[in-house]
Design an enzyme around this catalytic site. Structure first.
Site, short mmCIF file in Angstrom:
data_model
loop_
_atom_site.label_atom_id
_atom_site.label_comp_id
_atom_site.label_asym_id
_atom_site.label_seq_id
_atom_site.Cartn_x
_atom_site.Cartn_y
_atom_site.Cartn_z
N TYR A 127 -19.36 43.65 -2.99
CA TYR A 127 -20.49 42.92 -2.42
C TYR A 127 -20.68 43.38 -0.97
O TYR A 127 -19.73 43.40 -0.19
CB TYR A 127 -20.27 41.40 -2.45
CG TYR A 127 -21.50 40.65 -2.01
CD1 TYR A 127 -22.45 40.25 -2.94
CD2 TYR A 127 -21.75 40.40 -0.66
CE1 TYR A 127 -23.61 39.59 -2.55
CE2 TYR A 127 -22.91 39.76 -0.25
CZ TYR A 127 -23.83 39.36 -1.21
OH TYR A 127 -24.99 38.73 -0.80
N GLN A 189 -25.73 34.57 -6.91
CA GLN A 189 -26.19 35.08 -8.21
C GLN A 189 -25.63 36.47 -8.49
O GLN A 189 -25.34 36.83 -9.64
CB GLN A 189 -27.71 35.07 -8.31
CG GLN A 189 -28.46 35.95 -7.33
CD GLN A 189 -28.83 35.22 -6.05
OE1 GLN A 189 -28.15 34.27 -5.66
NE2 GLN A 189 -29.89 35.66 -5.40
N ASN A 212 -21.72 35.56 2.93
CA ASN A 212 -21.91 34.25 3.57
C ASN A 212 -21.17 33.16 2.80
O ASN A 212 -20.43 33.44 1.84
CB ASN A 212 -23.41 33.93 3.71
CG ASN A 212 -24.11 33.83 2.36
OD1 ASN A 212 -23.48 33.63 1.31
ND2 ASN A 212 -25.42 33.99 2.37
N SER A 235 -13.32 35.26 11.70
CA SER A 235 -12.57 36.36 12.29
C SER A 235 -11.68 35.88 13.44
O SER A 235 -11.98 34.88 14.10
CB SER A 235 -13.54 37.42 12.80
OG SER A 235 -12.84 38.59 13.15
N GLN A 257 -14.45 40.14 19.05
CA GLN A 257 -14.28 39.28 17.87
C GLN A 257 -15.10 38.01 17.98
O GLN A 257 -15.63 37.51 16.99
CB GLN A 257 -12.80 38.93 17.68
CG GLN A 257 -11.97 40.10 17.21
CD GLN A 257 -12.54 40.73 15.95
OE1 GLN A 257 -12.50 40.15 14.88
NE2 GLN A 257 -13.09 41.93 16.08
N HIS A 260 -18.63 37.78 16.37
CA HIS A 260 -18.83 37.70 14.93
C HIS A 260 -19.49 36.40 14.51
O HIS A 260 -20.36 36.37 13.64
CB HIS A 260 -17.48 37.83 14.20
CG HIS A 260 -17.10 39.23 13.89
ND1 HIS A 260 -17.81 40.04 13.04
CD2 HIS A 260 -16.04 39.98 14.31
CE1 HIS A 260 -17.23 41.22 12.95
NE2 HIS A 260 -16.15 41.21 13.72
N GLU A 325 -5.28 37.54 12.16
CA GLU A 325 -5.91 38.65 11.45
C GLU A 325 -5.70 39.96 12.22
O GLU A 325 -5.27 40.96 11.66
CB GLU A 325 -7.40 38.35 11.29
CG GLU A 325 -8.19 39.45 10.59
CD GLU A 325 -9.68 39.15 10.60
OE1 GLU A 325 -10.41 39.78 9.82
OE2 GLU A 325 -10.13 38.30 11.41
N HIS A 326 -6.03 39.95 13.51
CA HIS A 326 -5.83 41.10 14.38
C HIS A 326 -4.89 40.72 15.52
O HIS A 326 -5.08 39.69 16.16
CB HIS A 326 -7.16 41.56 15.00
CG HIS A 326 -8.25 41.79 14.01
ND1 HIS A 326 -9.27 40.87 13.76
CD2 HIS A 326 -8.50 42.85 13.20
CE1 HIS A 326 -10.08 41.36 12.84
NE2 HIS A 326 -9.66 42.55 12.49
N ASP A 359 -11.49 48.53 13.01
CA ASP A 359 -12.65 48.07 12.24
C ASP A 359 -13.43 49.22 11.64
O ASP A 359 -13.96 49.12 10.53
CB ASP A 359 -13.59 47.26 13.15
CG ASP A 359 -13.38 45.77 13.02
OD1 ASP A 359 -12.54 45.35 12.20
OD2 ASP A 359 -14.04 45.01 13.75
N GLU A 413 17.34 27.34 -24.11
CA GLU A 413 16.01 26.87 -23.72
C GLU A 413 15.32 26.13 -24.86
O GLU A 413 14.16 25.72 -24.72
CB GLU A 413 15.15 28.06 -23.27
CG GLU A 413 15.67 28.72 -22.00
CD GLU A 413 14.79 29.87 -21.52
OE1 GLU A 413 13.83 30.22 -22.23
OE2 GLU A 413 15.07 30.40 -20.43
N HIS A 418 12.50 32.18 -30.91
CA HIS A 418 12.87 33.38 -30.16
C HIS A 418 14.22 33.90 -30.67
O HIS A 418 14.38 35.10 -30.91
CB HIS A 418 13.00 33.06 -28.67
CG HIS A 418 11.70 33.03 -27.93
ND1 HIS A 418 10.71 32.13 -28.22
CD2 HIS A 418 11.22 33.81 -26.91
CE1 HIS A 418 9.68 32.33 -27.40
NE2 HIS A 418 9.97 33.35 -26.60
#
Length: 427
Positions: A127, A189, A212, A235, A257, A260, A325-326, A359, A413, A418
């Site tokens: 995506y 969708q 989003n 971020s 950052q 963002h 994250e960074h 990045d 068990e 088995h």
């Protein structure tokens, strides 16, 4: 953006504040996305077109772009962009090819054979947002490791612009990265169509890529029907700096950052009060020159902070707790501390390795765990696009040697069927 003195308590209050950003999606959004998913599952392409008109205001001029058509977009983009995207792709490929795993098999003198088969997923969906949030770099970061993993077919979905056409930079990146087919559809969708498949859009095994809140919610709701990379949060950047760092660099990196999203977090840990003040001054000076000033200021006010630590050991300890994250280590000897960083998505060492380098260009993946999940999640990699199967071959003689142990374990068990499967072979 305030300056806080670390005291073992004040700095950890920041972590609690940041955790609030990672809450569940609004129930109204969840209900809307559930409705979209149900509509696409039941009515396929008809529902996809209906939602596209409803949410995007119209249908694209062309629904599908085949692989052989993608190359034409390389002629439409700026020559400097074309060169940059090819150079970045080569760096990303070089880094990720080292992650590739091989199938293996072991044979023993007694005739036992065991092993593991490693292969790429059959089909993956990427995506890619359109419009103002179009990120060609994300196309490379998602498609290149998938190619290396041996994925048979890479499908990209991206919403068209207001003119009904795709973003040419995104399409050029798709051509460079080796995407096989592009569908002009976006939103929840598109995620539902990839998960269930329609007459036009094929069903995929995994969906990756940013989007989003509607896209992120659809990915979360469809996990299990299809695999996903992760549900990414806002971020984050955490910088650890000693007195030798340049406050102009630190300010620029923090704001890189913060721009963002108003929910993004930018935090500086430093051992120098003077550096903390100088960095604040630089932020005030530089932010006035940046296009996304309002977003940056809101992000820094709500989720930004400068924390003065007693020493670098305290700063590293806090960094591991935050699991950013960074993480930038703008200190004299960054390599001395890399072995002590346990929790971070990606680490940037020294004053000349700023976060945007990762990045866009250096090679390591920029799809990284957020919201503290670097404690147990890893960056997107070639491993994200493979599956493994083990295999076993035993001879009659070797199974006879093992049968009593297997029967004992199965009966312990309460799984007598088995045990019976083993017994029957030696009656």
């Amino acid at each position: 953006m305030k300056i806080t003195k670390a005291n073992g308590k004040a700095e950890y209050a920041l972590i609690e504040n940041l955790k609030k950003r990672a809450g569940e999606a609004d129930e109204k959004i969840v209900d809307i996305v559930r409705g979209i998913i149900a509509g696409v599952k039941e009515n396929g392409d008809e529902a996809v077109l209906e939602y596209t008109v409803r949410f995007d205001g119209g249908l694209p001029k062309k629904t599908v772009v085949e692989k052989e058509e993608l190359a034409q977009y390389l002629e439409e983009v700026d020559e400097d962009f074309k060169t940059a995207i090819i150079n970045a792709k080569n760096n990303i490929y070089d880094f990720h090819q080292r992650q590739a795993q091989q199938s293996w098999m072991t044979t023993q003198s007694n005739g036992i054979i065991m092993g593991q088969r490693v292969r790429g997923l059959k089909r993956v969906g990427i995506y890619v947002p359109g419009g103002t949030a179009a990120y060609p770099s994300s196309v490379l970061m998602n498609a290149v490791p998938a190619k290396i993993a041996g994925v048979e077919e890479i499908i990209m979905v991206t919403p068209p612009g207001k003119n009904g056409k795709p973003n040419p930079n995104i399409m050029a990146a798709a051509a460079v990265a080796g995407v096989d087919k592009v569908f002009m559809v976006g939103g929840a969708q598109a995620i539902a169509a990839l998960a269930y498949g329609t007459a036009i859009i094929p069903k995929v095994d995994k969906i990756v890529g940013p989007g989003n809140i509607f896209v992120a919610t659809a990915k979360r709701l469809l996990y299990g029907i299809v695999d996903i990379d992760m549900v990414a949060g806002p971020s984050e950047i955490l910088i650890v700096a000693d007195k030798t760092a340049d406050p102009a660099f630190l300010a620029a990196d923090l704001m890189s950052q913060a721009e963002h999203d108003v929910l993004a977090s930018a935090i500086l840990l430093t051992t120098s009060t003077d550096l903390a003040r100088a960095t604040l001054h630089e932020i005030d000076r530089q932010v006035k020159l940046l296009e996304r000033q309002t977003i940056i200021e809101q992000s820094l006010e709500n989720y930004g902070e400068i924390i003065v630590c007693e020493n670098l050991d305290q700063a590293i300890e806090f960094a591991n707790e935050l699991a950013p994250e960074h993480l930038e280590l703008c200190i004299t000897e960054p390599l001395k501390y890399i072995g002590r960083v346990d929790n971070a998505g990606s680490v940037f060492l020294g004053n000349w390795s700023p976060e945007p380098l990762g990045d866009y260009y250096a090679g390591p993946n920029h799809v990284l765990p957020t919201s503290g999940t670097a404690r147990f999640f890893s960056p997107l990699s070639v491993d994200s696009f493979i599956k493994k199967s083990s295999f076993i071959y035993y001879t009659s003689a070797e199974l006879r040697k093992a049968k009593d142990d297997i029967i004992t374990l199965a009966e312990s068990e309460g799984l007598t069927a088995h045990a019976n499967s083993i017994k029957k072979r030696f009656e």
